[in-house]
Design a protein around this motif. Structure first.
Motif, PDB file in Angstrom:
ATOM      1  N   ASN A  42       0.790  -1.298   0.059  1.00 15.40           N
ATOM      2  CA  ASN A  42       0.138  -0.045   0.205  1.00 15.40           C
ATOM      3  C   ASN A  42       1.020   1.202   0.026  1.00 15.40           C
ATOM      4  OD1 ASN A  42      -2.193  -1.498  -0.212  1.00 15.40           O
ATOM      5  ND2 ASN A  42      -3.259  -0.481   1.578  1.00 15.40           N
ATOM      6  N   PHE A  80      -2.487  -3.081  -2.364  1.00 19.63           N
ATOM      7  CA  PHE A  80      -1.413  -2.978  -3.202  1.00 19.63           C
ATOM      8  C   PHE A  80      -0.164  -3.486  -2.994  1.00 19.63           C
ATOM      9  CE2 PHE A  80      -4.713   0.038  -4.660  1.00 19.63           C
ATOM     10  CZ  PHE A  80      -4.550  -0.192  -6.190  1.00 19.63           C
ATOM     11  N   ASN A 146      -4.510 -12.748  -7.183  1.00 24.98           N
ATOM     12  CA  ASN A 146      -4.378 -11.191  -7.791  1.00 24.98           C
ATOM     13  C   ASN A 146      -5.372 -11.488  -8.616  1.00 24.98           C
ATOM     14  OD1 ASN A 146      -3.771  -9.040  -8.907  1.00 24.98           O
ATOM     15  ND2 ASN A 146      -1.575  -9.410  -9.395  1.00 24.98           N
ATOM     16  N   GLY A 148      -6.806  -8.294  -9.668  1.00 22.50           N
ATOM     17  CA  GLY A 148      -6.806  -6.907 -10.057  1.00 22.50           C
ATOM     18  C   GLY A 148      -5.854  -6.731 -11.067  1.00 22.50           C
ATOM     19  N   THR A 150      -2.309  -4.474 -12.360  1.00 22.78           N
ATOM     20  CA  THR A 150      -1.026  -4.124 -11.944  1.00 22.78           C
ATOM     21  C   THR A 150      -1.087  -2.571 -12.376  1.00 22.78           C
ATOM     22  OG1 THR A 150      -0.116  -6.360 -12.312  1.00 22.78           O
ATOM     23  CG2 THR A 150       1.601  -4.317 -12.042  1.00 22.78           C
ATOM     24  N   ASP A 151      -0.776  -1.995 -11.350  1.00 19.31           N
ATOM     25  CA  ASP A 151      -0.487  -0.423 -11.357  1.00 19.31           C
ATOM     26  C   ASP A 151       0.886  -0.252 -11.517  1.00 19.31           C
ATOM     27  OD1 ASP A 151       0.285   2.327  -9.779  1.00 19.31           O
ATOM     28  OD2 ASP A 151      -1.959   2.241 -10.035  1.00 19.31           O
ATOM     29  N   ASN A 154       2.076   1.444  -7.935  1.00 18.67           N
ATOM     30  CA  ASN A 154       1.908   0.685  -6.541  1.00 18.67           C
ATOM     31  C   ASN A 154       1.817  -0.833  -6.787  1.00 18.67           C
ATOM     32  OD1 ASN A 154       1.218   3.227  -5.214  1.00 18.67           O
ATOM     33  ND2 ASN A 154      -0.690   3.247  -6.688  1.00 18.67           N
ATOM     34  N   ASP A 156       0.746  -4.751  -7.643  1.00 16.55           N
ATOM     35  CA  ASP A 156      -0.266  -5.879  -8.021  1.00 16.55           C
ATOM     36  C   ASP A 156      -1.489  -5.254  -6.897  1.00 16.55           C
ATOM     37  OD1 ASP A 156       1.215  -7.215  -9.674  1.00 16.55           O
ATOM     38  OD2 ASP A 156       1.951  -8.748  -8.203  1.00 16.55           O
ATOM     39  N   ASN A 157      -2.658  -5.281  -7.635  1.00 18.06           N
ATOM     40  CA  ASN A 157      -3.896  -5.065  -6.703  1.00 18.06           C
ATOM     41  C   ASN A 157      -4.646  -6.255  -6.498  1.00 18.06           C
ATOM     42  OD1 ASN A 157      -7.200  -3.930  -7.292  1.00 18.06           O
ATOM     43  ND2 ASN A 157      -5.786  -3.075  -5.877  1.00 18.06           N
ATOM     44  N   PRO A 159      -8.077  -6.900  -4.778  1.00 16.54           N
ATOM     45  CA  PRO A 159      -9.360  -6.237  -4.412  1.00 16.54           C
ATOM     46  C   PRO A 159     -10.220  -7.206  -3.362  1.00 16.54           C
ATOM     47  CG  PRO A 159      -9.580  -7.111  -6.587  1.00 16.54           C
ATOM     48  CD  PRO A 159      -8.191  -7.315  -6.232  1.00 16.54           C
TER      49      PRO A 159
END
Length: 188
Positions: A42, A80, A146, A148, A150-151, A154, A156-157, A159
């Motif tokens: 995060n 994240f 995972n 979500g 990938t940003d 930030n 891997d997301n 949720p």
């Protein structure tokens, strides 16, 4: 006369000898840097006390049927994780509350419990999911998948969604504030 003094000054400047050095000492300086693998969770490098956000079911009449919530933190929805290249990790969730004596709502295969603050014998069953399809519950201490995107900043997301179902519009559910603490562990 001024010209003679100028030429004399120039001649003296050219004729001066600078002192020489008697010796030269040489050597090296060793510069080091040790980088270890690690993760930002995060957006933070801290390993304890990270605020992952809130799973807020909101405010509703006790006569509800189904309530949904989304984990919202400082970086957006979900958890994240961004680690150094090659670093393996997993993300796990555990809830702190055991089943109270009286439970309202549907108890799924992976139940968690929101407990009434004024009476710990009363609770609401809920379930965590990794998607809004609400089909595969997240088990305590199981690795999150995972699901979500990938940003680039930030990482891997992961949720997290919550659902309270089976309230059945039950007027006997006590009014009050119900809570649970969900513990997050990112192991790397």
């Amino acid at each position: 006369m001024k010209m003679k003094l100028f030429l004399l000054g120039c001649a003296l400047g050219v004729g001066t000898v600078t002192p020489g050095f008697a010796a030269t000492t040489t050597g090296t300086i060793n510069a080091t840097l040790v980088l270890t693998t690690g993760c930002l969770v995060n957006g933070q490098s801290a390993t304890t006390g990270v605020n992952f956000g809130t799973l807020d079911f909101g405010s509703s009449a006790g006569t509800f049927d189904t309530l949904n919530a989304t984990l919202v933190g400082s970086l957006g929805n979900g958890i994240f994780v961004r680690c150094t290249t090659g670093q393996t990790y997993n993300v796990q969730l555990t809830s702190s509350n055991e089943a109270p004596a009286t439970v309202y709502g549907a108890v799924t295969a992976q139940p968690r419990y929101l407990v009434l603050g004024s009476d710990a014998t009363q609770g609401i069953a809920y379930t965590l999911y990794g998607s809004t399809a609400y089909t595969t519950p997240i088990a305590n201490n199981a690795n999150l998948v995972n699901t979500g995107t990938t940003d680039p900043v930030n990482g891997d997301n992961y949720p997290v969604y919550g659902r309270v179902s089976g309230g059945g519009f039950n007027a006997a559910i006590p009014a009050g504030t119900y809570t649970d603490t969900i513990n997050v562990a990112v192991n790397y």
